[in-house]
Design an enzyme around this catalytic site. Structure first.
Site, short mmCIF file in Angstrom:
data_model
loop_
_atom_site.label_atom_id
_atom_site.label_comp_id
_atom_site.label_asym_id
_atom_site.label_seq_id
_atom_site.Cartn_x
_atom_site.Cartn_y
_atom_site.Cartn_z
N ASP A 155 -2.59 14.89 -65.28
CA ASP A 155 -3.14 13.67 -64.83
C ASP A 155 -2.04 12.89 -64.29
OD1 ASP A 155 -1.20 13.68 -67.04
OD2 ASP A 155 -2.48 12.30 -68.44
N HIS B 176 9.56 25.58 -39.67
CA HIS B 176 9.10 24.81 -40.90
C HIS B 176 9.81 24.96 -41.90
CE1 HIS B 176 4.92 24.66 -38.85
NE2 HIS B 176 5.71 23.72 -38.36
N ASP C 83 15.03 16.93 -38.99
CA ASP C 83 13.65 16.76 -38.44
C ASP C 83 13.39 15.78 -39.45
OD1 ASP C 83 11.10 16.42 -37.46
OD2 ASP C 83 10.77 18.27 -36.83
N ASP D 142 8.74 10.25 -35.83
CA ASP D 142 9.09 11.76 -35.96
C ASP D 142 10.32 11.89 -35.04
OD1 ASP D 142 8.94 14.55 -36.02
OD2 ASP D 142 6.96 14.75 -35.03
N HIS E 21 7.32 27.08 -29.57
CA HIS E 21 6.38 26.03 -29.77
C HIS E 21 6.10 25.14 -28.54
CE1 HIS E 21 9.65 22.90 -30.13
NE2 HIS E 21 10.24 23.72 -31.09
N HIS F 212 3.32 16.48 -29.12
CA HIS F 212 1.68 16.28 -30.06
C HIS F 212 1.73 14.68 -29.86
CE1 HIS F 212 4.26 15.06 -33.64
NE2 HIS F 212 4.78 15.90 -33.24
N HIS G 86 0.88 13.91 -36.48
CA HIS G 86 0.15 14.85 -35.44
C HIS G 86 -1.18 14.01 -35.30
CE1 HIS G 86 2.54 18.81 -36.19
NE2 HIS G 86 3.38 17.93 -36.02
N GLU H 188 9.75 17.06 -27.89
CA GLU H 188 10.76 17.78 -28.67
C GLU H 188 10.91 19.21 -28.39
OE1 GLU H 188 8.80 18.88 -32.39
OE2 GLU H 188 7.10 17.56 -31.61
N TYR I 105 15.86 28.36 -30.05
CA TYR I 105 16.30 29.04 -31.44
C TYR I 105 16.81 30.27 -31.00
CZ TYR I 105 13.23 25.04 -32.12
OH TYR I 105 12.88 23.78 -32.11
N ARG J 64 16.74 21.68 -31.78
CA ARG J 64 15.65 20.93 -31.26
C ARG J 64 16.16 19.33 -31.03
NH1 ARG J 64 12.41 22.19 -34.55
NH2 ARG J 64 12.16 20.76 -36.21
N GLU K 164 14.13 15.57 -30.41
CA GLU K 164 12.68 15.06 -30.47
C GLU K 164 12.79 13.34 -30.49
OE1 GLU K 164 10.47 15.79 -34.01
OE2 GLU K 164 8.50 15.64 -32.98
N1 GLY Z 1 7.89 16.59 -37.87
C1 GLY Z 1 6.82 17.44 -37.37
C2 GLY Z 1 6.98 17.58 -35.99
O1 GLY Z 1 7.90 17.61 -35.15
O2 GLY Z 1 5.75 18.08 -35.46
MN MN Z 2 6.94 16.20 -33.75
MN MN Z 3 9.43 16.37 -35.83
#
Ligand code: GLY
Ligand code: MN
Ligand code: MN
Length: 440
Positions: A37, A244, A261, A272, A351, A355, A362, A385, A389, A406, A408
Site C-alpha cells: 500500500d 542505460h 547522465d 538532461d 544512438h 531528442h 524524451h 548528446e 563508447y 558522452r 549532452e
Molecule cells: N537521460 C536520458 C537521455 O539522455 O536520453
Molecule cells: Mn538525452
Molecule cells: Mn541524458
C-alpha cells in the site's frame, strides 16, 4: 519561480481554438503502487499539467469548444480526515478560482455529468488507446447519450459522431515552447548544472558511484527541483559503455573516466545533462584524444541547430566529426563518406544525437512528417548528446579500452544562434580540470 497560471489558461484557450468544436477530455496520471500500500512519489500526466498546472491526482479537465466555450475541472473534494493523513487538497471551489476554470466539480460526479456535457456535441477528443479503462468509460458516456436520445427521455441532441486524438493536438503545441516553459526549463538546467559542478569538486578515487549519485540527488532537491528528471546514470570506467547503466554500485578507480547522465525536474520541466570527466581530475592522453573528438562533434552539432534545418541535421553533423575521429584514432580505415554511408561507426556510436525535451525528458512531437524530417523552428527544444563508447577488442589499442564518453546539453532553437540552457555545466578539458583542482 512558480507556475504561471494565466499562461496555462492561455494554453487551454489556444487548444479550444484549434479544436474548433466539440469537447476535449483529459485525465491526469493515476497514482502507482510501489509495494503493497505504498506509492511511488506522485507525478502528474505531462499533457494534463501543461494545460492546467494542477498537480493533484484524480483530476480530469473537460474543455468545451464553440460559441460558448467552457473550461471545467473535476478534482478531489476537500476532506478533513484525508488531509490529516495525506496533506492539503484544493477541492473544486478553490481550484476553480486559483487555476482559472469556469466551473469545477468533485471527481465523483464525472460519470453523472459527462453524458450531459456530450449531448449535442459533434466530436469528442480524448487520449484514446492509451488506457483501456478510459476508452471504455468515454464510450460508456457516449452510449448513455445515444440511449437517452433513442428512448425519447429528452436531452438536447445526439451523441458525438467523431472521435479525435487529444494528444496529437497537444503534442503540436508542446513542441514549440512558450516563454514560461523555457523559463522553467532554464531553471531546471541551472539547478542541474550546479549539481554537476558540485560533484566535479567532490569526485576522487575511492568514492563509490552511489555516493556521487547521492550528492546529485541532494543537490537537485536542495536547489529546488521537485524530483530527478530520470534515474541518474553514474558510470565509472567500463560501465560508461553500458548506455542505460543505472545500478551505480561500483567503486570509482584512479585512472578511469566517470560518465554522469543526470538532471532534475522543476515544476514538471526536465533538464538532461551528461558530462564525462576523469575520476582523478586529470585526463590521460588517450582519454583526452577521445574527449576532444566528442566535444568537437557536440559543438558542431549544436551549431547545426538553426531554424529551417531538418531535425536530423545535428545528427548528421555529429556523425561526420565522430567518424573522422574514429579514422584519426585508427579504429576505422577508409574514406569518410563511405564509412558514414555504411554506418561503420556503429560499434562505437550506436544512438542518435538527441531528442525533444520539455515536460517529458524524451518530449512529445513527431520527428518526421509526410515529406521527411521536420524543420527546426524557434521555440523547439532538443538535446545534443553525441558520444563514443570503446569496448575492449583485439583490434583496438589497449589505451582506448573502456573509454566511454558522452556530452549532452539542452538547446533551444532561436532565430539566430541556438540557446544552450545547460551551458553552466563545465565542459572543456581545461574547465573540468580547473574545477576539479579547485582553481576555478
Ligand atoms: N537521460 C536520458 C537521455 O539522455 O536520453
Ligand atoms: Mn538525452
Ligand atoms: Mn541524458
Amino acid at each position: 519561480m512558480t507556475p504561471d497560471l494565466p499562461a496555462h489558461r492561455a494554453r487551454r484557450v489556444r487548444l479550444l481554438h484549434t479544436l474548433g468544436e466539440g469537447v476535449l477530455i483529459l485525465a491526469t496520471a493515476p497514482e502507482a503502487l510501489r509495494n503493497r500500500d505504498t506509492h511511488y512519489p506522485y507525478r502528474f500526466d505531462s499533457h494534463f499539467y501543461y494545460l492546467t498546472a494542477f498537480a493533484e491526482p484524480e483530476a480530469v479537465v473537460v474543455l468545451i469548444a464553440g460559441k460558448r466555450p467552457k473550461q471545467i475541472l473535476f478534482c478531489r473534494e476537500k476532506n478533513a480526515e484525508r488531509e490529516i493523513w495525506d496533506g492539503f487538497r484544493f477541492g473544486p471551489k478553490a481550484a476553480k478560482e486559483v487555476f482559472g476554470f469556469d466551473a469545477a466539480y468533485p471527481i465523483g460526479e464525472l460519470d453523472r455529468r459527462l453524458p450531459k456535457l456530450l449531448e449535442g456535441q459533434p466530436q469528442v477528443a480524448y487520449a484514446f488507446g492509451t488506457d483501456p479503462a478510459w476508452d471504455a468509460r468515454v464510450l460508456g458516456w457516449i452510449n448513455a447519450v445515444r440511449a437517452k436520445a433513442r428512448s425519447g427521455r429528452g436531452g438536447n441532441g445526439s451523441a458525438p459522431a467523431r472521435l479525435s486524438d487529444a494528444h496529437t493536438l497537444i503534442d503540436a503545441m508542446r513542441l514549440i515552447k512558450d516563454a514560461h516553459e523555457i523559463d522553467l526549463m532554464q531553471r531546471a538546467a541551472d539547478l542541474s548544472a550546479a549539481a554537476h559542478r558540485a560533484v566535479l569538486r567532490q569526485c576522487k578515487p575511492g568514492l563509490g558511484e552511489w555516493e556521487i549519485e547521492a550528492e546529485l540527488l541532494r543537490a537537485f532537491r536542495a536547489g529546488g527541483c521537485q524530483a530527478p528528471a530520470y534515474p541518474p546514470i553514474v558510470a565509472g570506467g567500463a560501465n560508461a559503455c553500458v548506455l542505460h547503466y543505472v545500478s551505480n554500485d561500483q567503486p570509482l578507480k584512479d585512472g578511469d573516466l566517470l560518465l554522469i547522465d543526470a538532471a532534475g525536474e522543476y515544476h514538471g520541466s526536465a533538464a538532461d545533462i551528461t558530462r564525462t570527466f576523469p575520476v582523478n581530475g586529470r585526463f590521460s592522453g588517450a582519454q583526452k584524444d577521445v574527449y576532444e573528438i566528442v566535444l568537437a562533434a557536440q559543438q558542431a552539432a549544436i551549431d547545426a541547430v538553426r531554424p529551417g534545418a531538418p531535425y536530423d541535421a545535428p545528427h548528421q553533423t555529429a556523425l561526420r566529426v565522430l567518424t573522422q575521429g574514429l579514422i584519426d584514432l585508427k579504429l576505422l580505415q577508409g574514406e569518410l563518406d563511405g564509412l558514414i554511408e555504411s554506418e561503420a561507426y556503429k560499434p562505437w556510436y550506436m544512438h542518435k544525437t538527441g531528442h525533444w525535451i520539455g515536460l517529458d525528458v524524451h518530449d512529445v512531437g513527431d520527428y518526421k512528417q509526410a515529406d521527411g524530417w521536420r524543420a527546426l523552428q524557434p521555440g523547439m527544444a532538443l538535446t545534443i548528446e553525441p558520444g563514443l563508447y570503446i569496448r575492449p577488442a583485439e583490434t583496438t589499442p589497449e589505451a582506448l579500452w573502456n573509454i566511454g564518453i558522452r556530452i549532452e546539453d539542452d538547446v533551444v532553437v532561436t532565430p539566430d544562434a541556438p540557446r544552450i540552457l545547460t551551458a553552466a555545466a563545465p565542459k572543456t578539458v581545461a574547465e573540468i580540470e580547473e574545477v576539479m583542482r579547485g582553481t576555478r
